[in-house]
Scaffold this active site. Sequence first.
Site, PDB file in Angstrom:
ATOM      1  N   LYS A 241     116.057 -44.196-123.880  1.00 46.34           N
ATOM      2  CA  LYS A 241     116.042 -44.218-122.409  1.00 46.34           C
ATOM      3  C   LYS A 241     117.399 -44.681-121.910  1.00 46.34           C
ATOM      4  CE  LYS A 241     113.071 -43.667-118.967  1.00 46.34           C
ATOM      5  NZ  LYS A 241     111.966 -42.717-118.874  1.00 46.34           N
TER       6      LYS A 241
ATOM      7  N   GLY B 159     106.067 -38.897-105.451  1.00 49.73           N
ATOM      8  CA  GLY B 159     107.350 -38.289-105.808  1.00 49.73           C
ATOM      9  C   GLY B 159     107.115 -37.041-106.642  1.00 49.73           C
TER      10      GLY B 159
ATOM     11  N   VAL C  13     106.030 -36.590-109.589  1.00 53.39           N
ATOM     12  CA  VAL C  13     104.774 -36.551-110.344  1.00 53.39           C
ATOM     13  C   VAL C  13     103.558 -36.665-109.411  1.00 53.39           C
ATOM     14  CG1 VAL C  13     103.380 -37.819-112.039  1.00 53.39           C
ATOM     15  CG2 VAL C  13     105.810 -37.452-112.456  1.00 53.39           C
TER      16      VAL C  13
HETATM   17  P1  NAD Z   1     110.057 -40.200-108.176  1.00 54.03           P
HETATM   18  O1  NAD Z   1     111.212 -41.084-107.958  1.00 54.03           O
HETATM   19  O2  NAD Z   1     110.185 -38.734-107.907  1.00 54.03           O
HETATM   20  O3  NAD Z   1     108.784 -40.716-107.384  1.00 54.03           O
HETATM   21  C1  NAD Z   1     108.397 -42.063-107.332  1.00 54.03           C
HETATM   22  C2  NAD Z   1     107.830 -42.286-105.940  1.00 54.03           C
HETATM   23  O4  NAD Z   1     107.279 -43.611-105.878  1.00 54.03           O
HETATM   24  C3  NAD Z   1     108.879 -42.181-104.841  1.00 54.03           C
HETATM   25  O5  NAD Z   1     108.391 -41.334-103.815  1.00 54.03           O
HETATM   26  C4  NAD Z   1     109.044 -43.629-104.350  1.00 54.03           C
HETATM   27  O6  NAD Z   1     109.377 -43.695-102.977  1.00 54.03           O
HETATM   28  C5  NAD Z   1     107.658 -44.172-104.625  1.00 54.03           C
HETATM   29  N1  NAD Z   1     107.565 -45.634-104.763  1.00 54.03           N
HETATM   30  C6  NAD Z   1     108.436 -46.484-105.330  1.00 54.03           C
HETATM   31  N2  NAD Z   1     107.956 -47.744-105.282  1.00 54.03           N
HETATM   32  C7  NAD Z   1     106.752 -47.661-104.663  1.00 54.03           C
HETATM   33  C8  NAD Z   1     105.757 -48.622-104.324  1.00 54.03           C
HETATM   34  N3  NAD Z   1     105.907 -49.920-104.580  1.00 54.03           N
HETATM   35  N4  NAD Z   1     104.626 -48.191-103.710  1.00 54.03           N
HETATM   36  C9  NAD Z   1     104.459 -46.863-103.444  1.00 54.03           C
HETATM   37  N5  NAD Z   1     105.373 -45.926-103.726  1.00 54.03           N
HETATM   38  C10 NAD Z   1     106.508 -46.325-104.344  1.00 54.03           C
HETATM   39  O7  NAD Z   1     109.613 -40.446-109.710  1.00 54.03           O
HETATM   40  P2  NAD Z   1     108.637 -39.542-110.585  1.00 54.03           P
HETATM   41  O8  NAD Z   1     109.470 -38.657-111.433  1.00 54.03           O
HETATM   42  O9  NAD Z   1     107.560 -38.999-109.727  1.00 54.03           O
HETATM   43  O10 NAD Z   1     108.040 -40.641-111.570  1.00 54.03           O
HETATM   44  C11 NAD Z   1     106.983 -41.502-111.165  1.00 54.03           C
HETATM   45  C12 NAD Z   1     106.580 -42.364-112.342  1.00 54.03           C
HETATM   46  O11 NAD Z   1     106.140 -41.540-113.424  1.00 54.03           O
HETATM   47  C13 NAD Z   1     107.721 -43.223-112.920  1.00 54.03           C
HETATM   48  O12 NAD Z   1     107.219 -44.446-113.383  1.00 54.03           O
HETATM   49  C14 NAD Z   1     108.233 -42.391-114.091  1.00 54.03           C
HETATM   50  O13 NAD Z   1     108.846 -43.156-115.084  1.00 54.03           O
HETATM   51  C15 NAD Z   1     106.921 -41.819-114.591  1.00 54.03           C
HETATM   52  N6  NAD Z   1     107.077 -40.581-115.343  1.00 54.03           N
HETATM   53  C16 NAD Z   1     107.679 -39.512-114.786  1.00 54.03           C
HETATM   54  C17 NAD Z   1     107.782 -38.327-115.506  1.00 54.03           C
HETATM   55  C18 NAD Z   1     108.386 -37.092-114.908  1.00 54.03           C
HETATM   56  O14 NAD Z   1     108.217 -36.018-115.504  1.00 54.03           O
HETATM   57  N7  NAD Z   1     109.031 -37.159-113.772  1.00 54.03           N
HETATM   58  C19 NAD Z   1     107.279 -38.257-116.826  1.00 54.03           C
HETATM   59  C20 NAD Z   1     106.650 -39.379-117.360  1.00 54.03           C
HETATM   60  C21 NAD Z   1     106.550 -40.540-116.609  1.00 54.03           C
END
Ligand code: NAD
Length: 349
Positions: free
Chosen positions: A80, A182, A184
């Site tokens: 990471k 976001g 996901v």
């Molecule tokens: P992203 O940045 O696109 O979305 C995250 C969202 O959460 C954003 O809209 C942000 O404003 C919101 N957020 C942040 N803090 C918050 C809070 N306290 N309360 C409510 N909303 C809040 O990220 P993503 O790619 O959607 O990833 C989301 C999670 O899933 C992360 O933990 C990431 O590590 C995990 N993840 C993502 C992927 C992927 O394919 N993108 C794969 C595995 C795991």
Amino acid sequence: MLKIKEIGAKGYEKVIVGKDSAAGLHAVIAVHNTVLGPGLGGIRMQPYRSEKEALADALRLSKAMTYKAAISHLAIGGGKAVVIGNPQKPKSKKMLLALGDMIESLGGRYLAAEDVGFYCKDLDVIAQRTKHLTGASPSMGGSGDCSPSTSKGIIVGIQTAVQERFKTVNLTGIRIAIQGIGKVGWPLLEFFHSLHAEIFVSDIDPEKCREAQKRFGVKIILPPQIHKIEAEVFSPCALGGGLNPKTIPGLGAKIVAGGANNQFLDEKKGPSALMKREILHAPDFVINAGGIIHLFVKEILKKEDLTPWLLKIGGTLREIFRLSRLEGTAPLPIAVRLAEERIRRKQSS
Ligand code: NAD
């Protein structure tokens, strides 16, 4: 000029800190384990308050990537990268290129991808300096954004958890609270809307909340309240640590199943605290493996069809839930045990 310093971290194969003041880069890359293959994991950008905080996140996240790959039967390991900075601000090209040099310095031991605060377009710039990355735009030869595949895997996982907890496969009309809409969380919102679910949503970005309300008529909940919503499913899709001593006693759902990595603040005590409350937890590194499956199948195996791989998430979860019932142990430690067994088997083969 980019300066790279190696840091010793017990149990990790390689951890480096990179700084380039002129380019505005301050980043940590942790390679946890490469027994199964190169350490693949996304790049996360957050306004960490210190290098120590960034390092702790890189260590936690890279270890979860090792487990995620192992439990998903992928020939890759865990790594990471975390970058200290504000993900809301545009990233400078200089910073991205310096990060590319930092990734290149590991010689392929770490394969980058996108994570919170990083996007395909950022990887496209990084690709000018290193070929050790996945998830660049299709026009650049990559497989594109893997987040929709993560969301699909989570849907399989939610279906499996609902079947385990409520003995039904029908998700129609279900109540679901999504924390973070976001890359996901948004596709989950779209999917559950199509099933006429009752959807509760929170996000710290008011623009996303307004858009969700306008398009889907969802109920917007203030971020500190979302875990309390009475629902069948609470789906954490923001950042890690959301399941902690403050939130666990107030959880309103019967199932926790979402995309966020490292959902428990305390991975020793948290899982059993949830189990005592008869809340079923789908371990994060099992249910959110769709993204890494996408990258592995499309870019390493060079195959197109992800469906059988995504469906395996359901089979793995069923087995974890079965062992959890049998042994009276929470699902997360069981998932960790299965992943570690897989790595040990490979090491001794
Ligand atoms: P992203 O940045 O696109 O979305 C995250 C969202 O959460 C954003 O809209 C942000 O404003 C919101 N957020 C942040 N803090 C918050 C809070 N306290 N309360 C409510 N909303 C809040 O990220 P993503 O790619 O959607 O990833 C989301 C999670 O899933 C992360 O933990 C990431 O590590 C995990 N993840 C993502 C992927 C992927 O394919 N993108 C794969 C595995 C795991």
